[in-house]
Design a protein around this motif. Sequence first.
Motif, PDB file in Angstrom:
ATOM      1  N   CYS A 112       0.828  -1.202   0.000  1.00 38.01           N
ATOM      2  CA  CYS A 112       0.000   0.000   0.000  1.00 38.01           C
ATOM      3  C   CYS A 112       0.866   1.258   0.000  1.00 38.01           C
ATOM      4  CB  CYS A 112      -0.918  -0.012   1.226  1.00 38.01           C
ATOM      5  SG  CYS A 112      -1.965   1.444   1.356  1.00 38.01           S
ATOM      6  N   THR A 113       1.834   1.323   0.897  1.00 38.86           N
ATOM      7  CA  THR A 113       2.709   2.492   1.002  1.00 38.86           C
ATOM      8  C   THR A 113       3.463   2.721  -0.301  1.00 38.86           C
ATOM      9  OG1 THR A 113       2.954   2.197   3.386  1.00 38.86           O
ATOM     10  CG2 THR A 113       4.650   3.489   2.272  1.00 38.86           C
ATOM     11  N   ASN A 114       4.058   1.659  -0.847  1.00 43.34           N
ATOM     12  CA  ASN A 114       4.826   1.800  -2.090  1.00 43.34           C
ATOM     13  C   ASN A 114       3.942   2.230  -3.250  1.00 43.34           C
ATOM     14  OD1 ASN A 114       7.375   1.190  -1.036  1.00 43.34           O
ATOM     15  ND2 ASN A 114       6.937  -0.991  -1.127  1.00 43.34           N
ATOM     16  N   ALA A 115       2.724   1.713  -3.306  1.00 44.73           N
ATOM     17  CA  ALA A 115       1.807   2.090  -4.381  1.00 44.73           C
ATOM     18  C   ALA A 115       1.457   3.574  -4.287  1.00 44.73           C
ATOM     19  CB  ALA A 115       0.546   1.234  -4.328  1.00 44.73           C
ATOM     20  N   VAL A 116       1.124   4.046  -3.098  1.00 42.11           N
ATOM     21  CA  VAL A 116       0.740   5.447  -2.910  1.00 42.11           C
ATOM     22  C   VAL A 116       1.921   6.367  -3.203  1.00 42.11           C
ATOM     23  CG1 VAL A 116       0.036   7.158  -1.181  1.00 42.11           C
ATOM     24  CG2 VAL A 116      -1.163   4.965  -1.340  1.00 42.11           C
ATOM     25  N   VAL A 117       3.103   6.019  -2.703  1.00 39.38           N
ATOM     26  CA  VAL A 117       4.305   6.823  -2.942  1.00 39.38           C
ATOM     27  C   VAL A 117       4.606   6.914  -4.441  1.00 39.38           C
ATOM     28  CG1 VAL A 117       6.825   6.825  -2.654  1.00 39.38           C
ATOM     29  CG2 VAL A 117       5.349   6.503  -0.678  1.00 39.38           C
ATOM     30  N   ASN A 118       4.290   5.850  -5.172  1.00 41.57           N
ATOM     31  CA  ASN A 118       4.550   5.840  -6.614  1.00 41.57           C
ATOM     32  C   ASN A 118       3.387   6.367  -7.444  1.00 41.57           C
ATOM     33  OD1 ASN A 118       7.281   4.795  -6.872  1.00 41.57           O
ATOM     34  ND2 ASN A 118       6.467   2.998  -5.828  1.00 41.57           N
ATOM     35  N   GLY A 119       2.412   6.987  -6.784  1.00 41.98           N
ATOM     36  CA  GLY A 119       1.360   7.695  -7.501  1.00 41.98           C
ATOM     37  C   GLY A 119       0.100   6.925  -7.827  1.00 41.98           C
TER      38      GLY A 119
END
Length: 163
Positions: A120-127
């Motif tokens: 979730c965190t990586n997806a949000v950080v990557n837009g």
Amino acid sequence: MQYSEGKRCAVALSHAALRVTEIALLGTEHVLIQQWIDHRLVKKWGISGRAEFQGLIPESLFLYTVRGAPYSLQPKPRKLDSGVVREYWACGSLEQAMREVYNKCGLHSASSHSGRKSLCTNAVVNGVPIETVARILGHASTETTIDYVVIQAMRIEKMCSLN
């Protein structure tokens, strides 16, 4: 580590955004992880003898305990923010096994949900839009999904230095 093959498989699957209960209920027909399949064949857990699914029974659950049986679910109470207690089904023994793996790796605050939070965190950080991430995680509300976003101070500093 005792039963390391199954624990490695469970941790890997948790990083595919699956809940521990979803991992426990995963069918052989849904996943093929070769090292685990080889281990099951040696142990003769859920085998059919047929060529399809490499000799495993496709309808069988994918992960097995150290005793050669599928994981079972037990009812567990959860107190919601509203104060209401709701019972749900969980796989406590698999959750405990995954926590043991993380502890042995020195990740003492990690849990069976760490893979979902990381994704979730990586997806949000990557837009990736939060609504999309909520759908992937199976959340009815983006408010729940936002609670999964954990950005450490070091990462924020790095992101700011790139701008």
